[in-house]
Write a protein that holds these residues in place. Structure first.
Motif, PDB file in Angstrom:
ATOM      1  N   ASN A   1       1.184   5.490   0.638  1.00  0.00           N
ATOM      2  CA  ASN A   1       0.711   6.432   1.645  1.00  0.00           C
ATOM      3  C   ASN A   1       0.542   7.806   1.038  1.00  0.00           C
ATOM      4  OD1 ASN A   1       0.926   4.515   3.844  1.00  0.00           O
ATOM      5  ND2 ASN A   1       3.132   4.766   3.632  1.00  0.00           N
TER       6      ASN A   1
ATOM      7  N   ASN B   1      -3.031   4.249   1.799  1.00  0.00           N
ATOM      8  CA  ASN B   1      -3.359   4.587   3.181  1.00  0.00           C
ATOM      9  C   ASN B   1      -3.420   6.112   3.223  1.00  0.00           C
ATOM     10  OD1 ASN B   1      -3.188   1.940   4.341  1.00  0.00           O
ATOM     11  ND2 ASN B   1      -0.971   2.093   4.063  1.00  0.00           N
TER      12      ASN B   1
ATOM     13  N   MET C   1       0.833  -1.180   0.000  1.00  0.00           N
ATOM     14  CA  MET C   1       0.000   0.000   0.000  1.00  0.00           C
ATOM     15  C   MET C   1       0.885   1.253   0.000  1.00  0.00           C
ATOM     16  SD  MET C   1      -3.453  -0.735   0.466  1.00  0.00           S
ATOM     17  CE  MET C   1      -4.272   0.455   1.442  1.00  0.00           C
TER      18      MET C   1
END
Length: 124
Positions: free
Chosen positions: A3, A95, A1
């Motif tokens: 950010n 995220n 993921m």
């Protein structure tokens, strides 16, 4: 993921200083090296109080974007939340850290609709 950081900023007194404080914390914590993008989303009638020169020290990867979303302070953080929501709809692999200082707003934001929006974003 990956950010990403979204910072909501109403163009009011000390706005520039608050954003620089946020960027200092993000930089000093090392988080700046772990985010793909930082979007600083402004609302208010005045011009964005920061320039590229102000953020150059933090913008080594050219991943910080200054965005004016609305001229109307009475919209509170709704333009930023809409921008964030649309980003999340189209980017499932991020995220999200959302930064906002609530003391610059009134108690009107404690409505059920506001709280539901906040919970949906936290859940996303």
């Amino acid at each position: 993921m990956k950010n990403i950081i979204f910072i909501h900023a109403a163009i009011l007194k000390n706005c520039k200083e608050r954003i620089i404080q946020y960027l200092d914390v993000i930089n000093n914590s090392g988080l700046i090296y772990n985010v793909e993008y930082i979007y600083i989303c402004f609302i208010g009638e005045e011009q964005i109080p920061l320039t590229d020169v102000d953020i150059d020290i933090y913008n080594k990867n050219r991943n910080i974007y200054l965005i004016k979303l609305s001229n109307y302070l009475k919209e509170y953080e709704l333009p930023t939340l809409n921008y964030l929501y649309n980003f999340c709809l189209n980017n499932n692999d991020y995220n999200v850290l959302y930064l906002h200082r609530s003391e610059e707003h009134t108690s009107e934001l404690q409505s059920r609709q506001y709280l539901v929006c906040r919970l949906l974003l936290e859940k996303k």
